[in-house]
Design a protein around this motif. Sequence first.
Motif, short mmCIF file in Angstrom:
data_model
loop_
_atom_site.label_atom_id
_atom_site.label_comp_id
_atom_site.label_asym_id
_atom_site.label_seq_id
_atom_site.Cartn_x
_atom_site.Cartn_y
_atom_site.Cartn_z
N ASN A 264 20.36 0.77 30.40
CA ASN A 264 19.98 1.21 31.60
C ASN A 264 20.92 1.77 32.70
OD1 ASN A 264 18.32 1.75 33.96
ND2 ASN A 264 16.89 0.01 33.38
N PRO A 265 21.43 2.98 32.28
CA PRO A 265 22.57 3.65 33.07
C PRO A 265 22.00 3.59 34.50
CG PRO A 265 21.63 5.26 31.86
CD PRO A 265 20.92 4.04 31.32
N ARG A 293 35.56 2.02 35.61
CA ARG A 293 35.35 2.46 34.23
C ARG A 293 33.89 2.36 33.58
NH1 ARG A 293 37.04 -2.26 30.18
NH2 ARG A 293 34.95 -2.90 31.01
N ASN A 294 33.04 1.39 34.45
CA ASN A 294 31.91 1.22 34.08
C ASN A 294 30.78 2.38 34.54
OD1 ASN A 294 31.71 -1.13 32.41
ND2 ASN A 294 31.95 -2.46 34.38
N LEU A 295 31.41 2.62 35.71
CA LEU A 295 30.60 3.97 36.43
C LEU A 295 30.56 5.20 35.44
CD1 LEU A 295 30.93 3.58 40.05
CD2 LEU A 295 28.65 3.47 38.93
N SER A 296 31.96 5.44 34.99
CA SER A 296 32.27 6.56 34.44
C SER A 296 31.26 6.56 32.90
CB SER A 296 33.68 6.70 33.94
OG SER A 296 34.07 7.65 33.10
N GLU A 297 31.25 5.39 32.51
CA GLU A 297 30.41 5.13 31.20
C GLU A 297 28.92 5.46 31.33
OE1 GLU A 297 29.31 1.91 27.87
OE2 GLU A 297 30.93 1.56 29.30
N SER A 300 28.21 9.22 32.06
CA SER A 300 28.07 9.76 30.72
C SER A 300 26.96 9.59 29.89
CB SER A 300 29.33 9.27 30.09
OG SER A 300 29.55 9.75 28.73
N ILE A 301 26.40 8.39 29.86
CA ILE A 301 25.11 8.27 29.16
C ILE A 301 24.09 9.04 29.77
CG2 ILE A 301 23.46 6.69 28.54
CD1 ILE A 301 25.70 4.41 28.70
N LEU A 302 24.14 9.17 31.14
CA LEU A 302 22.98 10.10 31.65
C LEU A 302 23.34 11.32 31.60
CD1 LEU A 302 22.68 8.01 35.04
CD2 LEU A 302 21.11 8.21 33.36
N GLY A 303 24.56 11.92 30.87
CA GLY A 303 24.69 13.41 30.87
C GLY A 303 25.35 14.02 32.07
N ASP A 304 25.65 13.26 33.49
CA ASP A 304 26.23 13.88 34.30
C ASP A 304 27.87 13.53 33.94
OD1 ASP A 304 27.36 14.26 36.69
OD2 ASP A 304 26.08 12.95 37.83
#
Length: 612
Positions: A264-265, A293-297, A300-304
Amino acid sequence: MKIRHFLTFLILLSFSVYSQDPKIESLRKLSIDSLKKLAKERAKLPTDTILVDIYSVLSGKNLYKDNIESKKYATIAYKLASKIKDEDGMASGRNDLALIELSNGNANKAYEMLKTNLKYYSSVNNFFDLGTNYLNIGVVHGSQAQYQKAIENIEKAIFYYKKSKAPNTRLAGCYGMLGNAYSCIPDMEKSIKNYLKADKLETEINDKISILNNIGKAYSDFKKYDLSIQYYQKALLVNDKIKSPYHYMNTMLYIGELYLKLSNPKKAISYLEKGKYYAEKENHLENKILINRNLSEAYSILGDYKSSLIYLKKYTELKDTLNKKSNTAAVKEIEAKFELERQDAKLTLLENQKKLNEADLKKSKIVMVLGATVLLLFIILSWYWYKRHKIKTLLNLQQKEQFKTELKLKEVESTLEGQLAERKRLAQELHDGLGANLAGIKLSVINHFNKLGDKNESLIKDLDGVCNDVRLMSHNLIPPEFSKDTFEQIIKRLIQNYASQTQTKLHLNIDGSKDLEKMTIHQKTLLYRILQEIVTNAFKHANCSSISLLVTAFNDYINIIVEDNGIGFDTTKQFEGIGLKNIRERIKDLNSYLTIDSSPGRGTVLQFDIPI
């Protein structure tokens, strides 16, 4: 990560260095500056227990914040207590120094200090401090992944705390530590049970928030995500009473990480952004690294990918900052020395100016001031150039040494390749030549005795043993192909091979397989041979029914623990055989040392770390 999780309560329990004494409690309420001033005033009087207590409290207040200062004050307290033969003060000083040594990674030194205290507190029936001492010993065992021993000592601490009618906050701390220990084993039911006891007993808000966060982490580890969220939210509600940025930062980070687990990004980003705000406010470098690091991940999951890249760059920058801390400290030390010398030069100049004023030589004064100023500038510039040149020369020397080291490594790898090729040839000779001949001889002997009508089972059994030994020798000599398979795959094959040839149960647990691949071929080969020798030794000498092998890879080192339930031995008396000596030599080649924990009838535990 388990050890780090176990030590979560170490800072929370920093109060444990103090005795249950109203005078100590009143000193704890004073600020560090007030305590320093009080110590200065008391130092003018004959040394007494009050001065010892002041330095002990100063040590406790600096613990985990500035361990250098903390150790300085603890050492002063211990020396003063020794001077006036204050046994309580000496024991308190040892306790303080033990916690400092533990936080600096010197677990063995901390353990020896705490063992000394046990004898003293037992002799005077001081049950409260005896409980504190057992609790700290439990923390030491936990830091070394000896969780069962940690649990035993923490339970003793609870017993003595109850016997001394200690405050509930002490018992809450103990149950929290038990929760951590059972979480590391892992035992979900006992872990949660003890955390809930801690939550029920704890009345101090900061400690209560930490306990609620630990319960949330425990439920998350055991995949009870709904309950994990509930306790994180409770931690936030409690923190609303004191509005601690530090606790907001931690709880927001934990919730963000949990929502990432739950894929659930969007919710993860919501909490991580809040955590980022508080991490910036607290200037907490480690948490800023984790949050970015977690925000980058999450992005990335959201495609942004644009936002993901921004946070990834920030994460990289912060990591670089962390890595440069040691270098920055060295530079600051040089700057401090330079500043001291600059101040000395400035004082010399002021003295010269004072002499010129007294002589009332205005014109000479101006000339001398100008001359001194020019000279000072020249000295400063010369010193700066000298230091810069020295640093540059040092860097060049380091680069040359690194080049020589790389050449030596290549030579070692070449030699190793030759040795591995020869081992492979010998293994094939043993298997195809001697092994085949022995198998033929065995068949001939069986046929011969069949004709005579005599089975002679003992001779056949001996031949089987020789054949198995030759087969094992050939397998052990064959070098693993590290370039084709991962180290995890190679170790699993090794254990499967042993398991197929014995009734002994073998258990293998590997954590951090990616970090295992950071090892060089030379390191992999040595570690492979070490594990071969350890398991073979256990088969031959331990008379065990079970062998457990735990390989845990961290960012910069690998921890190996091998445990059997065999007959064990007395490590203070046992003569070491060739096998154990070979193991120690190979571990020494890996820049490490072997720790053995064994006693007759209680099995054996071997442990060592490999830097990577």
